[in-house]
Design a protein around this motif. Sequence first.
Motif, PDB file in Angstrom:
ATOM      1  N   ILE A   1       0.834  -1.209   0.000  1.00  0.00           N
ATOM      2  CA  ILE A   1       0.000   0.000   0.000  1.00  0.00           C
ATOM      3  C   ILE A   1       0.863   1.252   0.000  1.00  0.00           C
ATOM      4  O   ILE A   1       0.602   2.214  -0.743  1.00  0.00           O
ATOM      5  N   ALA A   2       1.919   1.256   0.826  1.00  0.00           N
ATOM      6  CA  ALA A   2       2.798   2.422   0.888  1.00  0.00           C
ATOM      7  C   ALA A   2       3.485   2.672  -0.459  1.00  0.00           C
ATOM      8  O   ALA A   2       3.604   3.815  -0.915  1.00  0.00           O
ATOM      9  N   GLY A   3       3.933   1.603  -1.100  1.00  0.00           N
ATOM     10  CA  GLY A   3       4.561   1.747  -2.410  1.00  0.00           C
ATOM     11  C   GLY A   3       3.584   2.224  -3.463  1.00  0.00           C
ATOM     12  O   GLY A   3       3.926   3.048  -4.328  1.00  0.00           O
ATOM     13  N   PHE A   4       2.350   1.736  -3.411  1.00  0.00           N
ATOM     14  CA  PHE A   4       1.329   2.141  -4.373  1.00  0.00           C
ATOM     15  C   PHE A   4       1.000   3.618  -4.218  1.00  0.00           C
ATOM     16  O   PHE A   4       0.802   4.338  -5.208  1.00  0.00           O
ATOM     17  N   LEU A   5       0.935   4.070  -2.976  1.00  0.00           N
ATOM     18  CA  LEU A   5       0.668   5.485  -2.711  1.00  0.00           C
ATOM     19  C   LEU A   5       1.764   6.363  -3.319  1.00  0.00           C
ATOM     20  O   LEU A   5       1.482   7.355  -4.001  1.00  0.00           O
ATOM     21  N   THR A   6       3.012   5.982  -3.068  1.00  0.00           N
ATOM     22  CA  THR A   6       4.141   6.763  -3.588  1.00  0.00           C
ATOM     23  C   THR A   6       4.146   6.792  -5.116  1.00  0.00           C
ATOM     24  O   THR A   6       4.354   7.847  -5.737  1.00  0.00           O
TER      25      THR A   6
ATOM     26  N   ALA B   1       6.665   5.441 -13.580  1.00  0.00           N
ATOM     27  CA  ALA B   1       5.861   5.443 -12.354  1.00  0.00           C
ATOM     28  C   ALA B   1       4.871   4.293 -12.354  1.00  0.00           C
ATOM     29  O   ALA B   1       4.575   3.697 -11.302  1.00  0.00           O
ATOM     30  N   ARG B   2       4.362   3.950 -13.537  1.00  0.00           N
ATOM     31  CA  ARG B   2       3.446   2.810 -13.633  1.00  0.00           C
ATOM     32  C   ARG B   2       4.175   1.495 -13.355  1.00  0.00           C
ATOM     33  O   ARG B   2       3.586   0.556 -12.818  1.00  0.00           O
ATOM     34  N   VAL B   3       5.453   1.421 -13.708  1.00  0.00           N
ATOM     35  CA  VAL B   3       6.259   0.244 -13.358  1.00  0.00           C
ATOM     36  C   VAL B   3       6.304   0.076 -11.841  1.00  0.00           C
ATOM     37  O   VAL B   3       6.093  -1.022 -11.307  1.00  0.00           O
ATOM     38  N   VAL B   4       6.569   1.170 -11.143  1.00  0.00           N
ATOM     39  CA  VAL B   4       6.628   1.121  -9.678  1.00  0.00           C
ATOM     40  C   VAL B   4       5.255   0.795  -9.096  1.00  0.00           C
ATOM     41  O   VAL B   4       5.123   0.006  -8.156  1.00  0.00           O
ATOM     42  N   GLN B   5       4.228   1.370  -9.675  1.00  0.00           N
ATOM     43  CA  GLN B   5       2.869   1.137  -9.196  1.00  0.00           C
ATOM     44  C   GLN B   5       2.480  -0.337  -9.346  1.00  0.00           C
ATOM     45  O   GLN B   5       1.888  -0.942  -8.444  1.00  0.00           O
ATOM     46  N   GLY B   6       2.826  -0.918 -10.492  1.00  0.00           N
ATOM     47  CA  GLY B   6       2.532  -2.330 -10.704  1.00  0.00           C
ATOM     48  C   GLY B   6       3.301  -3.230  -9.752  1.00  0.00           C
ATOM     49  O   GLY B   6       2.786  -4.261  -9.301  1.00  0.00           O
TER      50      GLY B   6
END
Length: 426
Positions: A54-59, A76-81
């Motif tokens: 959750i914390a990573g998705f928020l960032t 950013a979408r790479v990080v979100q995924g």
Amino acid sequence: MNVALTRIGRDLGGSTSGLQWVIDAYTLMFASLLLFAGNLSDRIGAKRALGWGIAGFLTASIGCAVAPFLGVLIFARVVQGSAAAIMLPASMALIREAYQDPKERAHALGIWAVGGAVAGAVGPVLGGALTTIDWRLVFAINLPVCVVMLVLLRSVQKSAARPTRFDWGGQIAALATLSGLVFGLIEGGSLGFASPVVIGAFAVAAVGLVAFLAIQARIRNPMMPLPLFRPRGMRIALLVGFAFMVGNFGTVFVNSLFLQQHLGMSPLLAGLVFLPSAAFSVCGNMISGTLANRHGARVPIVFGLLTMVMGLVILILTAPLGSPWAVLIGSIFTGAGGSVAMPPVTSVVLASVPAERSGTASAVLNTFRQVGGAVAIAVFGVLIANRTHFVSGAQTSFIVAGAVILVAAVAAIFIRPPVESTAAVA
């Protein structure tokens, strides 16, 4: 996200392949890291893993919302995924820990799926409304949701951790396989499938797959234990999960572009077209557990998949008409059918493995699902890339999706009424 694609392309630039990467950059990392995330959930405990995700998705959502260029948005979408990959198996493992009785678990999984269905009902319309103001709000809306989840997570009981080693070799091989495959499919549409770059990407995917299977067969603690595939129910469930995402994720992508780029509809109106489908999906998720408890998993799975095929047939036949009403009706069938089929598929997977493997098994299922979505976006994007042949490309996409789902429906007939023993995998 799908509703916002046209405005993103207008503001940040990019061809159809660029917009494919906005979707598949997320999906690729989601699919590639789910197996690793399943092991992580087992190793550190589902509650802690979910918090990290959750914390990573928020960032990452903040990064998406402020992206100045398409390349930054894709990164950013790479990080979100990657963050989402950690969240999903951990959430399913928490359900497995909280509900030991299979019937209670079936209802719990139905409620869990309703969360996604409600988001599906709200998402297209809210996304269309937000995109009308500024597409960046589509990502900014995640911030308060993530904060609320982190607050609620504090009240969840601490999850047990199980010491296990990470399979770094398998993870690298899996990432190479999926990256090479998706890159080759997407770029093949613009560079040509005879391009040395595309051929090289497919070669990387082939070598990565062979290496991955060899590693999983030989090491002591593989990220995807091959014995997981021994139960028949598990194998069929993975096929159904793959087919569902091809039909659901792929057709939403095609129809979103069809409504906005081909018919010239606004993001808000395009979102409204998907609203009835999402509403029926909520109903489908709510009744799915009851159907599975009364008739076994096979009945709702087969019925749901055949309903999806009916929806795709409607989309195939009506695509030349250019009618948003036809898209609405076809989407109702695909959305409702998929929502009936998927919760019992999850139950089949969890019942096919011992409790301590639930995180890994959940990750395997969702890996197959996300691979199906990524492949569908890549293939269908190539088919509709030529604007002068958009309608025929859309029809071909729907035909491919329908054929894949029909194969899965036939396979689902052979699910045994009493699901395989939970001791089937040692």
